[in-house]
Design a protein around this motif. Structure first.
Motif, PDB file in Angstrom:
ATOM      1  N   VAL A  12       0.908  -1.224  -0.116  1.00 48.98           N
ATOM      2  CA  VAL A  12      -0.032  -0.105  -0.068  1.00 48.98           C
ATOM      3  C   VAL A  12       1.085   1.114  -0.072  1.00 48.98           C
ATOM      4  O   VAL A  12       1.830   1.350   0.801  1.00 48.98           O
ATOM      5  N   THR A  13       0.691   1.964  -1.033  1.00 44.67           N
ATOM      6  CA  THR A  13       1.480   3.248  -1.025  1.00 44.67           C
ATOM      7  C   THR A  13       0.625   4.539  -1.257  1.00 44.67           C
ATOM      8  O   THR A  13      -0.682   4.523  -1.349  1.00 44.67           O
ATOM      9  N   GLU A  14       1.297   5.573  -1.167  1.00 45.81           N
ATOM     10  CA  GLU A  14       0.383   7.020  -1.509  1.00 45.81           C
ATOM     11  C   GLU A  14       0.691   7.469  -2.801  1.00 45.81           C
ATOM     12  O   GLU A  14       1.799   7.328  -3.531  1.00 45.81           O
ATOM     13  N   LYS A  15      -0.063   8.193  -3.480  1.00 45.39           N
ATOM     14  CA  LYS A  15      -0.148   8.678  -4.675  1.00 45.39           C
ATOM     15  C   LYS A  15       1.107   9.305  -4.750  1.00 45.39           C
ATOM     16  O   LYS A  15       1.335  10.340  -3.798  1.00 45.39           O
ATOM     17  N   THR A  82       3.943   6.994  -8.394  1.00 50.99           N
ATOM     18  CA  THR A  82       2.587   6.211  -8.644  1.00 50.99           C
ATOM     19  C   THR A  82       1.349   6.870  -8.710  1.00 50.99           C
ATOM     20  O   THR A  82       1.167   7.992  -8.091  1.00 50.99           O
ATOM     21  N   GLU A  83       0.291   6.664  -9.544  1.00 45.52           N
ATOM     22  CA  GLU A  83      -0.890   7.133  -9.589  1.00 45.52           C
ATOM     23  C   GLU A  83      -2.013   5.890  -9.304  1.00 45.52           C
ATOM     24  O   GLU A  83      -1.631   4.734  -9.118  1.00 45.52           O
ATOM     25  N   ARG A  84      -3.158   6.317  -8.882  1.00 43.96           N
ATOM     26  CA  ARG A  84      -4.114   5.609  -8.269  1.00 43.96           C
ATOM     27  C   ARG A  84      -4.531   4.312  -9.424  1.00 43.96           C
ATOM     28  O   ARG A  84      -4.740   3.246  -9.081  1.00 43.96           O
ATOM     29  N   LEU A 111      -1.665  -1.348  -3.998  1.00 47.41           N
ATOM     30  CA  LEU A 111      -2.718  -0.279  -3.811  1.00 47.41           C
ATOM     31  C   LEU A 111      -2.305   1.207  -3.589  1.00 47.41           C
ATOM     32  O   LEU A 111      -1.511   1.302  -2.699  1.00 47.41           O
ATOM     33  N   VAL A 112      -2.678   2.055  -4.517  1.00 43.79           N
ATOM     34  CA  VAL A 112      -2.185   3.347  -4.480  1.00 43.79           C
ATOM     35  C   VAL A 112      -3.357   4.208  -3.990  1.00 43.79           C
ATOM     36  O   VAL A 112      -4.228   4.380  -4.434  1.00 43.79           O
ATOM     37  N   LEU A 113      -2.875   4.921  -2.654  1.00 39.97           N
ATOM     38  CA  LEU A 113      -4.200   5.675  -2.173  1.00 39.97           C
ATOM     39  C   LEU A 113      -4.078   7.093  -2.736  1.00 39.97           C
ATOM     40  O   LEU A 113      -2.982   7.815  -2.947  1.00 39.97           O
TER      41      LEU A 113
END
Lengths: 113, 115
Positions: A12-15, A82-84, A111-113
């Motif tokens: 899980v990572t952030e945009k 990264t993008e959603r 999963l990109v949040l």
């Protein structure tokens, strides 16, 4: 013997962040492949390595995606900024030689949040 | 462009019943053809493949598939389904146009098995 392994199993990572996904092919397999599987879809080809070199990278969606296989065994798929829309299961496969049967790993769910 | 169509998104059968999953492909030449199965949390497992020769191919777990050039089809069959066959099934092709190392997958057919 051991099959294809992929780490991590979930990420899980952030945009906007950078991620690396690792693939350990079956020992002795010279060819390695990356695919991406979005929800409800079949896998889509990203890139294929023969030895250390990328023999076909026509499936990489844009220049944010890059993959390496420096010693002809383990491969790392790298995604910058990264993008959603990058959220998907990333599958790795290996084969004993080109055009031989591809054996798939369990995948990394990104999963990109 | 090469493509694979699996017309049935979801199929439900009773245990012990026969099964046929459809696959049609669009390709300029006879491609290599594959069926893979994906169980929840598992990687894709190869059921069978067709490269050339006998058009009826036997695979693992009692599955078979028949290549019909005139219909551009490669349908998967099993005479008697077991509850453990519940999974998602993917048809795939590879060939000279896209490269034999690049598998092109259909969208999959999800199989449910009723007891």
């Amino acid at each position: 013997g051991a099959g294809v392994s992929q780490t991590p199993s979930n990420k899980v990572t952030e945009k906007g962040k950078y991620v690396e996904l690792r693939c350990d092919p079956i020992s002795g397999h010279t060819a390695l492949y990356w695919y991406r599987q979005s929800l409800g879809q079949g896998p889509e080809f990203l890139i294929y390595f023969q030895g250390t070199g990328a023999a076909d990278d026509s499936g990489l969606p844009n220049d944010r995606f890059f993959a390496v296989r420096p010693e002809g065994s383990v491969s790392t798929l790298k995604i910058q900024r990264t993008e959603r829309g990058d959220s998907a299961v990333y599958l790795c496969a290996s084969s004993l030689a080109p055009q031989e049967t591809q054996y798939f790993g369990p995948g990394t769910r990104l999963l990109v949040l | 462009a090469q493509s694979v169509t699996q017309p049935d998104i979801h199929i439900t059968v009773s245990e012990g019943a026969s099964l046929e999953l459809r696959c049609n492909y669009s390709y300029g030449a006879t491609p290599y053809l594959f069926w893979y199965v994906q169980s929840p949390g598992q990687g894709l497992q190869l059921l069978l493949k067709y490269f050339s020769g006998d058009t009826l191919v036997q695979g693992i777990k009692g599955f078979e598939a028949e290549f019909k050039r005139s219909q551009s089809s490669f349908n998967l069959r099993k005479p008697s389904v077991h509850w453990s066959d519940a999974a998602e099934y993917f048809c795939a092709v590879a060939g000279p146009s896209g490269g034999y190392n690049k598998l092109i997958f259909g969208a999959g057919t999800r199989l449910a098995v009723h007891p």
